[in-house]
Scaffold this motif. Sequence first.
Motif, mmCIF file in Angstrom:
data_model
loop_
_atom_site.group_PDB
_atom_site.id
_atom_site.type_symbol
_atom_site.label_atom_id
_atom_site.label_comp_id
_atom_site.label_asym_id
_atom_site.label_seq_id
_atom_site.Cartn_x
_atom_site.Cartn_y
_atom_site.Cartn_z
ATOM 1 N N LEU A 1 0.740 -1.150 0.092
ATOM 2 C CA LEU A 1 0.119 -0.138 -0.114
ATOM 3 C C LEU A 1 0.901 1.315 -0.024
ATOM 4 N N PRO A 2 1.960 1.439 0.934
ATOM 5 C CA PRO A 2 2.756 2.675 0.657
ATOM 6 C C PRO A 2 3.514 2.933 -0.600
ATOM 7 N N THR A 3 3.769 2.002 -1.256
ATOM 8 C CA THR A 3 4.835 1.997 -2.431
ATOM 9 C C THR A 3 4.055 2.419 -3.869
ATOM 10 N N VAL A 4 2.639 2.615 -3.928
ATOM 11 C CA VAL A 4 2.187 2.915 -4.914
ATOM 12 C C VAL A 4 1.138 4.097 -4.922
ATOM 13 N N PRO A 5 1.032 4.752 -5.961
ATOM 14 C CA PRO A 5 0.176 5.926 -5.811
ATOM 15 C C PRO A 5 -1.036 5.466 -5.059
ATOM 16 N N ARG A 6 -1.890 6.352 -4.313
ATOM 17 C CA ARG A 6 -3.113 6.101 -3.797
ATOM 18 C C ARG A 6 -4.280 5.754 -4.861
ATOM 19 N N LYS A 7 -4.934 5.024 -4.641
ATOM 20 C CA LYS A 7 -6.121 4.664 -5.628
ATOM 21 C C LYS A 7 -7.559 5.298 -4.920
ATOM 22 N N PRO A 8 -8.359 5.386 -5.926
ATOM 23 C CA PRO A 8 -9.629 6.059 -5.431
ATOM 24 C C PRO A 8 -10.690 5.299 -4.846
ATOM 25 N N LEU A 9 -10.176 4.399 -3.468
ATOM 26 C CA LEU A 9 -11.076 3.482 -2.861
ATOM 27 C C LEU A 9 -11.588 3.994 -1.588
ATOM 28 N N ARG A 10 -12.592 3.671 -1.228
ATOM 29 C CA ARG A 10 -13.238 3.965 -0.032
ATOM 30 C C ARG A 10 -13.647 2.478 0.793
ATOM 31 N N VAL A 11 -13.000 2.228 1.851
ATOM 32 C CA VAL A 11 -12.932 0.940 2.365
ATOM 33 C C VAL A 11 -13.163 0.964 3.926
ATOM 34 N N PHE A 12 -14.219 0.047 4.101
ATOM 35 C CA PHE A 12 -14.757 -0.318 5.390
ATOM 36 C C PHE A 12 -14.530 -1.443 5.962
ATOM 37 N N LEU A 13 -13.568 -1.616 6.720
ATOM 38 C CA LEU A 13 -13.340 -2.966 7.428
ATOM 39 C C LEU A 13 -13.629 -3.322 8.781
ATOM 40 N N GLN A 14 -13.968 -4.598 8.871
ATOM 41 C CA GLN A 14 -14.523 -5.017 10.243
ATOM 42 C C GLN A 14 -13.562 -6.169 10.854
ATOM 43 N N ALA A 15 -12.956 -6.072 11.870
ATOM 44 C CA ALA A 15 -11.960 -7.372 12.461
ATOM 45 C C ALA A 15 -12.619 -7.644 13.763
ATOM 46 N N GLY A 16 -12.367 -8.759 14.236
ATOM 47 C CA GLY A 16 -12.700 -9.556 15.498
ATOM 48 C C GLY A 16 -11.365 -9.687 16.607
ATOM 49 N N HIS A 17 -11.813 -9.242 17.676
ATOM 50 C CA HIS A 17 -10.642 -9.395 18.775
ATOM 51 C C HIS A 17 -10.241 -10.857 18.960
ATOM 52 N N ARG A 18 -11.101 -11.825 18.672
ATOM 53 C CA ARG A 18 -10.966 -13.144 19.016
ATOM 54 C C ARG A 18 -11.109 -13.983 17.604
ATOM 55 N N ASP A 19 -10.648 -13.285 16.586
ATOM 56 C CA ASP A 19 -10.749 -14.075 15.210
ATOM 57 C C ASP A 19 -9.785 -15.116 15.354
ATOM 58 N N LEU A 20 -9.665 -15.874 14.058
ATOM 59 C CA LEU A 20 -8.953 -16.986 14.079
ATOM 60 C C LEU A 20 -7.450 -16.734 14.436
ATOM 61 N N ASN A 21 -6.813 -17.404 15.266
ATOM 62 C CA ASN A 21 -5.408 -17.340 15.759
ATOM 63 C C ASN A 21 -5.187 -16.129 16.342
ATOM 64 N N TRP A 22 -5.843 -15.474 17.052
ATOM 65 C CA TRP A 22 -5.891 -13.964 17.326
ATOM 66 C C TRP A 22 -4.539 -13.686 18.237
ATOM 67 N N ASN A 23 -4.393 -14.740 19.029
ATOM 68 C CA ASN A 23 -2.974 -14.777 19.850
ATOM 69 C C ASN A 23 -1.904 -15.496 19.425
ATOM 70 N N GLU A 24 -1.838 -15.704 18.174
ATOM 71 C CA GLU A 24 -0.661 -16.497 17.661
ATOM 72 C C GLU A 24 0.268 -15.759 16.704
ATOM 73 N N PRO A 25 1.571 -16.131 16.890
ATOM 74 C CA PRO A 25 2.428 -15.504 16.047
ATOM 75 C C PRO A 25 2.525 -15.683 14.601
ATOM 76 N N GLU A 26 1.795 -16.557 14.110
ATOM 77 C CA GLU A 26 1.688 -16.651 12.571
ATOM 78 C C GLU A 26 0.136 -16.850 12.448
ATOM 79 N N HIS A 27 -0.120 -16.549 10.835
ATOM 80 C CA HIS A 27 -1.582 -16.627 10.462
ATOM 81 C C HIS A 27 -2.543 -16.158 11.297
ATOM 82 N N ASN A 28 -2.430 -15.010 11.842
ATOM 83 C CA ASN A 28 -3.215 -14.305 12.864
ATOM 84 C C ASN A 28 -4.148 -13.400 12.052
#
Length: 289
Positions: free
Chosen positions: A208-235
């Motif tokens: 994302l920081p390496t290319v010119p900004r694209k004209p997107l509007r983005v809504f993201l939802q995340a979960g505190h206890r999503d898969l592998n939430w407290n693991e060092p990989e595939h979190n």
Amino acid sequence: MPLRVPYRPLPVDQSDVVYEHGPDSRPRDDVPTGDTVELRLADSVTYPGTSRTVWVHVPAAYVPGEPASVMVFNDGWWYLDPEGEVRAGIVLDNLVHAGDIPVTIGVFVDPGVFEQCDDPDERKNRNVEYDAFDDRYVTFLLEEVVPLVQQHCALTDDPDRWAICGGSSGGNAAFTAAWLRPDRFRRVVAFLSSFAQMPGGNPYPALLPTVPRKPLRVFLQAGHRDLNWNEPEHNWLAENLRTAAALAEAGYAVRLVLGDGGHSANHGGVLLPDALRWVCASGPADPRR
């Protein structure tokens, strides 16, 4: 004037949190129900041998021949099901009727299956379609699904009125579709995206920081206890947070909502009405709004 939010206590136990749906996710007596057309794609050029069902939901306010906004929903029936967690057809009817969003055609696309395969896992083409960092899925939508939809209703050519939504692997598929084809899709709603399981890893925090900004509007939802939430990989939690931070640092119009609970469509479904109000705001994507 600041927006005052009523106090709600935080749950102490986050392992089994269920959010209640609001009024925009329920049918209303004063809101006419839109028409839903079921279509069948018996084969695919992009994904040979797969078949799938597509539903086109047309709100009652649609005027035939008048170009409407369009929103694609990955995992079609899961998002359309009026008894499910997302209930997107009901939400579209309510928001269009209230004038909160423009007249919007909902396109609900199931992932492909190989009908001839007996093995349940081999029948599914979902992860191949949704997790890949390439343009096959968005090409499939634009060249195979959209022409079918246009046989039933007129769609606007304005890319600021084209949106795409998905959850889990369907969430990163939604973001990848818009990332690769911002000339067509510019509004994204992604719930609990499975960036963590993209082949080769999540490309977006570094990209994302390496290319010119694209004209997107983005809504993201995340979960505190999503898969592998407290693991060092595939979190799943960490990769969503990294992607949201990279979008913010790169100056994108992005909104992140972090909920409690695990890898469930519940919280995203409850948020869908407000997510659509925000992501479908009129005009070009503005990071200040």
